[in-house]
Scaffold this motif. Structure first.
Motif, PDB file in Angstrom:
ATOM      1  N   ALA A 189      39.389 -65.997 -98.988  1.00 37.58           N
ATOM      2  CA  ALA A 189      39.699 -66.735 -97.754  1.00 37.58           C
ATOM      3  C   ALA A 189      39.903 -65.774 -96.584  1.00 37.58           C
ATOM      4  O   ALA A 189      39.481 -66.063 -95.454  1.00 37.58           O
ATOM      5  CB  ALA A 189      40.941 -67.601 -97.954  1.00 37.58           C
TER       6      ALA A 189
ATOM      7  N   GLY B  82      37.613 -66.105 -93.456  1.00 43.45           N
ATOM      8  CA  GLY B  82      38.329 -66.435 -92.232  1.00 43.45           C
ATOM      9  C   GLY B  82      37.926 -65.589 -91.036  1.00 43.45           C
ATOM     10  O   GLY B  82      38.085 -66.021 -89.885  1.00 43.45           O
TER      11      GLY B  82
ATOM     12  N   TYR C 158      36.819 -73.724 -96.665  1.00 46.82           N
ATOM     13  CA  TYR C 158      38.115 -73.143 -96.321  1.00 46.82           C
ATOM     14  C   TYR C 158      38.530 -73.668 -94.949  1.00 46.82           C
ATOM     15  O   TYR C 158      37.727 -73.670 -94.010  1.00 46.82           O
ATOM     16  CB  TYR C 158      38.023 -71.621 -96.268  1.00 46.82           C
ATOM     17  CG  TYR C 158      37.927 -70.935 -97.610  1.00 46.82           C
ATOM     18  CD1 TYR C 158      39.056 -70.779 -98.405  1.00 46.82           C
ATOM     19  CD2 TYR C 158      36.723 -70.417 -98.065  1.00 46.82           C
ATOM     20  CE1 TYR C 158      38.982 -70.135 -99.635  1.00 46.82           C
ATOM     21  CE2 TYR C 158      36.635 -69.763 -99.288  1.00 46.82           C
ATOM     22  CZ  TYR C 158      37.770 -69.624-100.069  1.00 46.82           C
ATOM     23  OH  TYR C 158      37.699 -68.982-101.287  1.00 46.82           O
TER      24      TYR C 158
ATOM     25  N   PHE D  70      41.469 -73.256 -91.901  1.00 45.76           N
ATOM     26  CA  PHE D  70      42.485 -72.333 -91.403  1.00 45.76           C
ATOM     27  C   PHE D  70      43.182 -72.945 -90.190  1.00 45.76           C
ATOM     28  O   PHE D  70      42.519 -73.352 -89.228  1.00 45.76           O
ATOM     29  CB  PHE D  70      41.846 -71.000 -90.990  1.00 45.76           C
ATOM     30  CG  PHE D  70      41.024 -70.342 -92.059  1.00 45.76           C
ATOM     31  CD1 PHE D  70      41.610 -69.455 -92.951  1.00 45.76           C
ATOM     32  CD2 PHE D  70      39.655 -70.612 -92.184  1.00 45.76           C
ATOM     33  CE1 PHE D  70      40.854 -68.843 -93.951  1.00 45.76           C
ATOM     34  CE2 PHE D  70      38.897 -70.016 -93.174  1.00 45.76           C
ATOM     35  CZ  PHE D  70      39.493 -69.120 -94.061  1.00 45.76           C
TER      36      PHE D  70
ATOM     37  N   ARG E 241      45.694 -71.660 -87.444  1.00 45.43           N
ATOM     38  CA  ARG E 241      46.207 -70.370 -86.975  1.00 45.43           C
ATOM     39  C   ARG E 241      46.934 -70.453 -85.642  1.00 45.43           C
ATOM     40  O   ARG E 241      47.823 -69.660 -85.369  1.00 45.43           O
ATOM     41  CB  ARG E 241      45.047 -69.381 -86.810  1.00 45.43           C
ATOM     42  CG  ARG E 241      44.248 -69.081 -88.049  1.00 45.43           C
ATOM     43  CD  ARG E 241      43.008 -68.307 -87.674  1.00 45.43           C
ATOM     44  NE  ARG E 241      42.226 -67.888 -88.816  1.00 45.43           N
ATOM     45  CZ  ARG E 241      40.962 -67.474 -88.745  1.00 45.43           C
ATOM     46  NH1 ARG E 241      40.360 -67.419 -87.559  1.00 45.43           N
ATOM     47  NH2 ARG E 241      40.323 -67.102 -89.826  1.00 45.43           N
TER      48      ARG E 241
ATOM     49  N   THR F 118      46.461 -71.964 -94.834  1.00 42.68           N
ATOM     50  CA  THR F 118      45.093 -71.776 -95.343  1.00 42.68           C
ATOM     51  C   THR F 118      44.890 -72.706 -96.529  1.00 42.68           C
ATOM     52  O   THR F 118      45.674 -72.678 -97.490  1.00 42.68           O
ATOM     53  CB  THR F 118      44.852 -70.329 -95.790  1.00 42.68           C
ATOM     54  OG1 THR F 118      45.095 -69.443 -94.690  1.00 42.68           O
ATOM     55  CG2 THR F 118      43.409 -70.149 -96.252  1.00 42.68           C
TER      56      THR F 118
END
Length: 241
Positions: A91, A95, A141, A143, A145, A223
């Protein structure tokens, strides 16, 4: 039979008379409506909220006792510490190239995630709670953030009509009383909050059940890895990106 149940059944009956393209459009409209109506606690929205939810439940393509809520929550035996560590490491690599997408960042699955997406271990886990579902082979995946990123209540598209969601990492800043969490939203206006630990997996019928993720705060990071499943025998082209 209540008025809302009758309306939900009429919507479902309309769906059966349409072409595949028209069915997809109606499902999109129902999904958008559910995303807006189901979490709305205004009493004036109750009739529409229940009718849309009823229609989506009738149209649910999976044979389960109750399509609402979570079908499974836990850490599966195949998800060893070593495998979780490999996914976290992958990941981090994925990412770096993840792209902004609907209030989060999206990265396509890597070698490890793609292997799990079509593995016998994952297939057995899903089959133990939702019979006759098969993998689409799609692993993504997700994310979160940036402060404020989250996902508003919604219904997923067909490639994630059954969603296997795996928490990989959740960095929570000190003193944050209520971190970002996954929510299930129900027709009666109630909610279920799911604060997942790293390595924890949930399975739910995301094409039927309205769900969301509350926005992350400053210095918070989430995540997630998701795997899509489809009804057994469904046309595969309908379940690809």
């Amino acid at each position: 039979m209540t008025d809302t149940t009758a309306m939900g059944q009429r919507l479902a009956e309309l769906h059966r008379t349409l072409t595949p393209a028209e069915q997809a459009n109606l499902k999109l409209i129902l999904g958008l409506s559910a995303g807006r109506l189901v979490p709305d606690k205004d009493p004036g929205s109750e009739r529409g909220r229940r009718a849309v939810s009823e229609a989506l439940e009738i149209l649910c393509p999976y044979d389960v006792a109750d399509p609402r809520g979570i079908q499974y929550r836990g850490r599966p035996e195949f998800l060893t510490d070593d495998l979780l560590g490999a996914l976290v490491a992958e990941a981090e690599q994925v990412g770096q190239k993840a792209v902004p997408f609907d209030e989060h960042y999206l990265g396509m699955g890597g070698t490890v995630a793609d292997r799990i997406a079509t593995s016998e271990d994952l297939a057995r886990l899903v089959a133990s709670v939702v019979p006759k579902a098969e993998a689409t082979g799609i692993a993504s995946y997700l994310f979160y953030r940036d402060a404020g990123q989250g996902i508003i209540p919604h219904i997923d598209t067909d490639i994630f009509s059954l969603n296997v969601l795996m928490m990989l990492q959740h960095e929570i800043p000190p003193g944050l009383a209520e971190p970002s969490a996954l929510y299930m939203h129900f027709a009666d206006g109630s909610e279920q909050r799911l604060q997942l630990e790293p390595g924890e997996v949930v399975i739910f019928l995301a094409g039927t059940q309205a769900h969301s993720r509350t926005p992350i705060r400053e210095d918070e990071r989430v995540t997630i890895l998701t795997f899509g499943f489809m009804p057994e025998g469904a046309p595969l082209e309908n379940y690809r990106r």
